[in-house]
Write an enzyme that holds these catalytic residues in place. Sequence first.
Site, short mmCIF file in Angstrom:
data_model
loop_
_atom_site.label_atom_id
_atom_site.label_comp_id
_atom_site.label_asym_id
_atom_site.label_seq_id
_atom_site.Cartn_x
_atom_site.Cartn_y
_atom_site.Cartn_z
CD GLU A 154 -2.50 1.22 2.74
OE1 GLU A 154 -3.47 1.99 2.86
OE2 GLU A 154 -2.09 0.48 3.66
CE LYS A 201 -8.88 1.37 3.00
NZ LYS A 201 -7.87 1.69 4.04
CB CYS A 229 -5.18 -0.90 4.51
SG CYS A 229 -4.61 -0.74 6.22
#
Length: 526
Positions: A285, A349, A400
Site C-alpha cells: 500500500e 479503496k 489495508c
Amino acid sequence: MERLAGKVMLLSGTRRALTAFLAGLVGVLALPPFGFLAALFVSFTLLVWLLDGASAAPEAGFLRRLAPAFRIGWTFGFGYFVGGLWWLGNALLVEADAFAWALPLAVFGLPAFLALYYGFAAALARLLWSDGMGRIAALAFAFGVGEWLRSTLFTGFPWNAVGYGAMPVPLLMQSSGLVGLAGMNALAVFVFAAPALLGTRRGRVPGLGLAALLFAAHVGYGYYALNVVPTPESAATVVRLVQPVIDQAMKLDDSARADIFERHLALSAAAPEGGKRPDVIVWPETSIPFILTDNPDALVRIADVLEDDQVLIAGAVRTESAGSGKAPRYYNSIYAIDGKGQIVAAADKVHLVPFGEYMPFADLFESLGVDAVAMPGGFSAARAPQLLTASGKGFYPLVCYEAIFPEEMASVADDAVALLNVTNDAWFGNTPGPYQHFLQARLRAVERGAPLIRAANNGISAVIDAKGRVVAGLSYDVPGFVDATLPGKLTSGEAGKWRNWAFPVTLALLLAMAGISRAGFRNRVN
C-alpha cells in the site's frame, strides 16, 4: 466449581468490576500473536457467572433492571478491547508533535465505545436469562447480534471479533467457509461459555454435550476440508511479493522518496532464487511515494525493470480533478503497470478508515484544527468495489483494513483468480496489530475459497491458498522478496454454499433454545 461460580456471582462493587475487566483482558490471549484458544473459555465462563449475579430490585424499571448486566458486559468489553487494540496508539506517535494528544482516545476512548456493543449484548442476553443451558444460548445469540452490529454501524469495525479466537490455525479456520465470521461469532460464544455449566447443575450434561459436539464438528470439518477436499491445482502464474521494510517516519519524509522508490525497484529486479521469473510483482500500500501520473520518469524506470510480459501491481495515491476552482480529490489506490510503463488498470479503496483516511464531521474537526492521521485533507472513497485486471487476470483488491469486512466483499470477487491485499502495517510497529490483521486477511481466503496475495510494507507478506495455508511469505521486519506460484481456487460449490443462510439460521436456533428455557424457568419460579 459450584463454589467458585457462587463466589463470582456474589462479587460486588470494585471486585466485581475488576473481575469483569480481567475476564475480557484474558480473552485477548486467544488472539494473535498468542493464539491461546483456551483463554476465551476462561473469559466467557466468568462472564456467565457474573451475569448470573447481575440482578436488580424487582420493583426497578425496565432499563434499571438491565443496567447491572450492561455494566458487566461493558466492563468485560473494555478489558477485551483495551488489551486487543492498545497498539493503535503507535500510529499517533509517528507524528507525535501533531497527534500525541489523541493517544488516550485511541488507547481508551475507542475501546470504551466498542465496549458498548458488548454491554448491549450482555443486557440483551439478560432479557432471555435462565438457570441452565438456555442462558448459554442467550449469551451466544446476543453476542452474535452485538458483533454483527459492530461490523455494520458507523461504517463498522469488526476487528478482533470473538470468532477469530476460535480460528488460530488452518485446521480451525475451515468452518468459516461454511458459516462465515458472523456465524462463527455466535457459535464460538456458545462453546466458550459452556464450561460455566460446570458451576450449575441444571442443563450441565446437554449443554456441555452440545458444546463438545460443536467443537468436534469444528475440528472434524477442518480435517475434512484440509485432507479430503481436493486441493485446487495451482495456476501457472508466479507472483513476487516485495517487502521493503521502510520505517513509517521515513515514508513521511519528502527527501527520502527517491530512495524509497529505488528500494522497491531493486527488489523487483532481483533474479529469482532458482525458480521461474515472476509474472506479477506486487508492492505494498502507498509504495509509490509520489503522484505517479505527475512523474512520467518514474514510469520509465518501472519499464526499465520489467520485462515486456511482466506486470507490476503497486499501491499509490491517485489524484483527479474535482472541477474548476475545487481542490483535487485523492484516492488510496492500486495501479497495474505493464512492461512498457503504461498504467493498464487502477482500483480505489472503498472503505476508508475513519480519522485515519478521512474525518467524519469534517467541518467540525477542521474548525478545531484536527486532520486525518494518514492523509491531510483525507482521501475520497470509490463508489463500489471493482476487479483489478492485469495480464488477462482479475484480482479482487482489498486495500489495508478492507480485508476485515467479509460481508462487504462484492460478488465480483467470485470472478477473481485471487484476492489482493496491499497494506502498510508499519504504522503500528512490532505490536499485535500486524499479526491480528494477517489472521483476519487469511480468513477471507477461506471464506471465498480463493487464494490471497498479501503485500505489506513491513510484514506480514504472504501468498495464502484457498484453505488459509501460507504457501510462501516474509515475517514481520524481514526485508526482501518472495516468489510463489499462485494457488488455485476452489469451486463455488465447495466454498461457502451455506454461508449466506448460516448466520440467521444460527441466531434463530439459539433464540429458540433461549426462549424455551426462559419460559420453563419462569414457570418453575412461578
